[in-house]
Scaffold this motif. Structure first.
Motif, short mmCIF file in Angstrom:
data_model
loop_
_atom_site.label_atom_id
_atom_site.label_comp_id
_atom_site.label_asym_id
_atom_site.label_seq_id
_atom_site.Cartn_x
_atom_site.Cartn_y
_atom_site.Cartn_z
N ALA A 1 -40.97 10.74 22.82
CA ALA A 1 -42.43 10.71 22.95
C ALA A 1 -43.11 11.81 22.15
O ALA A 1 -44.26 11.67 21.76
N GLY A 2 -42.41 12.90 21.85
CA GLY A 2 -42.97 14.00 21.06
C GLY A 2 -42.77 13.84 19.56
O GLY A 2 -43.13 14.73 18.80
N GLY A 3 -42.18 12.72 19.14
CA GLY A 3 -41.96 12.49 17.72
C GLY A 3 -40.69 13.13 17.18
O GLY A 3 -40.48 13.15 15.97
N ASN A 4 -39.84 13.64 18.05
CA ASN A 4 -38.59 14.26 17.63
C ASN A 4 -37.52 13.20 17.43
O ASN A 4 -37.38 12.30 18.27
N PRO A 5 -36.73 13.30 16.37
CA PRO A 5 -35.70 12.28 16.14
C PRO A 5 -34.60 12.35 17.19
O PRO A 5 -34.10 13.42 17.51
N VAL A 6 -34.26 11.18 17.72
CA VAL A 6 -33.15 11.07 18.67
C VAL A 6 -32.05 10.17 18.11
O VAL A 6 -30.97 10.08 18.69
N GLY A 7 -32.33 9.52 17.00
CA GLY A 7 -31.36 8.67 16.33
C GLY A 7 -31.87 8.27 14.97
O GLY A 7 -33.07 8.39 14.69
N PHE A 8 -30.96 7.85 14.11
CA PHE A 8 -31.35 7.39 12.78
C PHE A 8 -30.37 6.33 12.29
O PHE A 8 -29.23 6.25 12.77
N LEU A 9 -30.81 5.54 11.36
CA LEU A 9 -29.97 4.56 10.68
C LEU A 9 -30.46 4.47 9.25
O LEU A 9 -31.67 4.45 9.01
N MET A 10 -29.52 4.45 8.32
CA MET A 10 -29.90 4.24 6.93
C MET A 10 -29.00 3.19 6.32
O MET A 10 -27.83 3.07 6.67
N ALA A 11 -29.61 2.39 5.44
CA ALA A 11 -28.91 1.29 4.78
C ALA A 11 -29.46 1.13 3.37
O ALA A 11 -30.57 1.59 3.08
N TYR A 12 -28.66 0.52 2.53
CA TYR A 12 -29.06 0.23 1.15
C TYR A 12 -29.05 -1.26 0.91
O TYR A 12 -28.13 -1.96 1.34
N VAL A 13 -30.03 -1.74 0.17
CA VAL A 13 -30.05 -3.12 -0.29
C VAL A 13 -29.31 -3.15 -1.63
O VAL A 13 -29.60 -2.35 -2.52
N HIS A 14 -28.37 -4.07 -1.74
CA HIS A 14 -27.59 -4.23 -2.97
C HIS A 14 -27.90 -5.55 -3.64
O HIS A 14 -27.97 -6.58 -2.98
N ARG A 15 -28.03 -5.50 -4.94
CA ARG A 15 -28.09 -6.73 -5.73
C ARG A 15 -26.66 -7.14 -6.01
O ARG A 15 -25.81 -6.30 -6.24
N ARG A 16 -26.42 -8.42 -5.98
CA ARG A 16 -25.06 -8.94 -6.19
C ARG A 16 -25.00 -9.75 -7.47
O ARG A 16 -26.01 -10.28 -7.92
N ARG A 17 -23.83 -9.86 -8.02
CA ARG A 17 -23.66 -10.60 -9.27
C ARG A 17 -23.35 -12.08 -9.04
O ARG A 17 -23.34 -12.87 -9.98
#
Length: 154
Positions: A58-74
């Motif tokens: 509720a105070g805007g403090n991070p309690v978790g995160f997730l990061m991902a990348y979008v890949h182009r495929r051939r």
């Protein structure tokens, strides 16, 4: 139960990345990483191929995160997603934060029309979490190998 919200970070959220870097051990059990410079953080968060969410109290403090990348495929489908990293503050684990972050990733994939995502599990606990989120072990993939570009070898 204490509430939290999930939001995708944008170009003006470099301070959130800095807080995450400072407290990294509490999220990932790894030593803290040096934060990005403000310009590098803005570039990272402005990149449409980088998806980074924070779960915040509720105070805007991070309690978790997730990061991902979008890949182009051939071949095949033109895009897929590499689910790079997830971390939940130790005191917030087993309270739905990780699942909410994964749900945000899957919702973004649906919005973008991307059908496949992959992740490397580095422990039995991680694998169990991903399987609980609907992921299946890909028997064709073995281990992930890496190499530093600074080792002088060719």
């Amino acid at each position: 139960m204490t509430s939290f919200t999930v939001r995708r970070l944008g170009p003006d959220d470099s301070a959130a990345l800095e807080r995450l870097a400072q407290d990294e051990t509490d999220f990932t059990d790894e030593p803290p990483s040096p934060p990005l410079t403000p310009d590098a953080a803005r570039a990272y968060l402005s990149d449409p191929g980088v998806w980074h969410w924070h779960a915040e109290d509720a105070g805007g403090n991070p309690v978790g995160f997730l990061m991902a990348y979008v890949h182009r495929r051939r071949h095949g489908e033109p895009l897929d997603v590499m689910f790079e990293e997830i971390g939940v503050r130790e005191s917030w684990r087993r309270r739905g934060v990780g699942r909410a972050l994964v749900d945000a990733l899957h919702a973004q994939m649906r919005t973008q029309g991307i059908g496949s995502v992959w992740v490397a599990a580095d422990s039995d606990g991680a694998r169990a979490f991903y399987e609980a989120c609907g992921y299946e072990l890909d028997e064709l993939q073995g281990v992930i190998l890496s190499r530093s570009g600074n080792d002088g070898a060719s």
